[in-house]
Enzyme design. Sequence first.
Site, PDB file in Angstrom:
ATOM      1  N   GLY A 172      -3.165  -5.035   4.279  1.00  0.00           N
ATOM      2  CA  GLY A 172      -3.971  -4.954   2.581  1.00  0.00           C
ATOM      3  C   GLY A 172      -3.578  -6.249   1.839  1.00  0.00           C
ATOM      4  O   GLY A 172      -2.877  -6.842   2.146  1.00  0.00           O
ATOM      5  N   THR A 180      -2.395  -6.214  -1.012  1.00  0.00           N
ATOM      6  CA  THR A 180      -0.644  -5.284  -1.719  1.00  0.00           C
ATOM      7  C   THR A 180       0.016  -6.527  -0.527  1.00  0.00           C
ATOM      8  O   THR A 180       1.294  -6.666  -1.118  1.00  0.00           O
ATOM      9  CB  THR A 180      -0.556  -4.361  -2.134  1.00  0.00           C
ATOM     10  OG1 THR A 180      -1.271  -3.793  -2.764  1.00  0.00           O
ATOM     11  CG2 THR A 180       0.660  -4.031  -3.241  1.00  0.00           C
ATOM     12  N   ASP A 204       3.801  -1.315   3.125  1.00  0.00           N
ATOM     13  CA  ASP A 204       2.609  -0.969   3.935  1.00  0.00           C
ATOM     14  C   ASP A 204       1.801  -0.627   1.971  1.00  0.00           C
ATOM     15  O   ASP A 204       2.899   0.297   1.022  1.00  0.00           O
ATOM     16  CB  ASP A 204       1.967   0.557   4.524  1.00  0.00           C
ATOM     17  CG  ASP A 204       1.073   0.375   5.079  1.00  0.00           C
ATOM     18  OD1 ASP A 204      -0.155  -0.924   4.817  1.00  0.00           O
ATOM     19  OD2 ASP A 204       0.473   1.008   5.843  1.00  0.00           O
ATOM     20  N   GLY A 205       0.640  -0.850   2.678  1.00  0.00           N
ATOM     21  CA  GLY A 205      -0.163   0.140   0.720  1.00  0.00           C
ATOM     22  C   GLY A 205      -0.929   0.746   0.818  1.00  0.00           C
ATOM     23  O   GLY A 205      -0.957   1.742   2.218  1.00  0.00           O
ATOM     24  N   ASP A 255      -5.069   3.458  -0.338  1.00  0.00           N
ATOM     25  CA  ASP A 255      -6.342   3.223  -0.694  1.00  0.00           C
ATOM     26  C   ASP A 255      -5.901   4.274  -1.677  1.00  0.00           C
ATOM     27  O   ASP A 255      -7.011   4.379  -2.864  1.00  0.00           O
ATOM     28  CB  ASP A 255      -6.950   3.812   0.176  1.00  0.00           C
ATOM     29  CG  ASP A 255      -7.535   2.439   1.263  1.00  0.00           C
ATOM     30  OD1 ASP A 255      -7.564   1.269   0.942  1.00  0.00           O
ATOM     31  OD2 ASP A 255      -7.183   2.763   2.045  1.00  0.00           O
ATOM     32  N   GLY A 315      -8.886   1.105   4.857  1.00  0.00           N
ATOM     33  CA  GLY A 315      -9.480   0.237   4.207  1.00  0.00           C
ATOM     34  C   GLY A 315      -9.969  -0.535   5.287  1.00  0.00           C
ATOM     35  O   GLY A 315     -10.980  -1.127   5.374  1.00  0.00           O
ATOM     36  N   GLU A 363      -0.530   1.543  11.786  1.00  0.00           N
ATOM     37  CA  GLU A 363      -0.086   0.770  10.751  1.00  0.00           C
ATOM     38  C   GLU A 363       1.341   2.591  10.599  1.00  0.00           C
ATOM     39  O   GLU A 363       2.150   3.545  10.064  1.00  0.00           O
ATOM     40  CB  GLU A 363      -0.935   2.186   9.560  1.00  0.00           C
ATOM     41  CG  GLU A 363      -1.437   0.164   8.754  1.00  0.00           C
ATOM     42  CD  GLU A 363      -1.937   0.404   7.681  1.00  0.00           C
ATOM     43  OE1 GLU A 363      -2.064  -0.958   7.228  1.00  0.00           O
ATOM     44  OE2 GLU A 363      -2.910   1.343   7.642  1.00  0.00           O
ATOM     45  N   LYS A 368      -4.620   3.334  -7.522  1.00  0.00           N
ATOM     46  CA  LYS A 368      -4.526   3.868  -6.329  1.00  0.00           C
ATOM     47  C   LYS A 368      -4.070   5.800  -6.867  1.00  0.00           C
ATOM     48  O   LYS A 368      -3.904   6.238  -5.620  1.00  0.00           O
ATOM     49  CB  LYS A 368      -3.505   3.235  -5.806  1.00  0.00           C
ATOM     50  CG  LYS A 368      -3.809   1.759  -5.470  1.00  0.00           C
ATOM     51  CD  LYS A 368      -5.052   1.974  -4.527  1.00  0.00           C
ATOM     52  CE  LYS A 368      -5.832   0.313  -4.765  1.00  0.00           C
ATOM     53  NZ  LYS A 368      -5.529  -0.590  -4.784  1.00  0.00           N
TER      54      LYS A 368
END
Length: 222
Positions: A27, A29, A81-82, A84, A96, A103, A121
Site C-alpha cells: 500500500g 503508506t 503494514d497499512g 483501509d 485494497g 499480509e 482510516k
Amino acid sequence: MDDMKKLAAKAAVKLIKNRSILGLGSGSTVSFFIKYLIKRKKEGLDVRCVSSSKKSSYLAKKGGIKLLDIKNVKKIDIVVDGADEIDKDKNMIKGGGGALFKEKILIEFSKKVIIIVDETKLVDKLGRKKLPVEIIPFGAKFVFEKLKKERFKGIWRVCKKNNFITENGNFILDIFLNKLLDNPKKIHDKIKGIVGVVETGLFCDVNPKVIIGREEGGVDIW
C-alpha cells in the site's frame, strides 16, 4: 493525505532496530515507509525483509535492502503494514491492494506488528469500505452464489476488463457490507467457513501498535 502518511511512516522507521528481520506489507503508506527505511539503511541500519507484494519487493530491492524468501526465515521480528479501515478495538479491513493473504501470514507469525495509517482510516466501526475476500478460481461461481445466499453481495475485482488475479493466482470479491460491524470476527469466521474462500480482509485479534499521521502534524500512537 500523503503528508499524514509520511508522518506515520517516518515514526515507524524510527522504531526499527538494527539486525531486524522485517515483514513488509503493501500500500501507499508502506511505500513511504520503505523509502525512509532505505534512507536509514544508507545511514548504517542493518535490516533484511520478507515482502508481501511484488511492488514492496521492487521498492525495497531497488533501494538495496536484502529480501529473504519466507521459506528460509526462522523468525519475523516486526511487520509494518497499512490498513483501509481500523476501529477503536484495532480490528481492520485490509486488502485494497490484493495482498491480504500474504499480509495475514506475515502478521500471524511476527513477534510484533506496527500498523501505519493516516487519520482518515480511523472509524468507530468497520464497514464503510468494501471487504475484500480472496477466492479460489475453481468453483468461484458457486462460492459467489453461496455468499449471496448468506447475504454477502459483492463484485468481482477486475483489471483491464479481466478478473483481478492475486499473486497467489486467486480472485478477489469485494463485498458491500450492508451495515457497520458490531462483531467483525463473527463475520470473518462466517465467510471464511465457506469452502473456496481463501481468506477475508478482516484482521481481528492482531493487537498491533498503531501509528496515526495527523492532519495538524505529528502522530498519535495507540
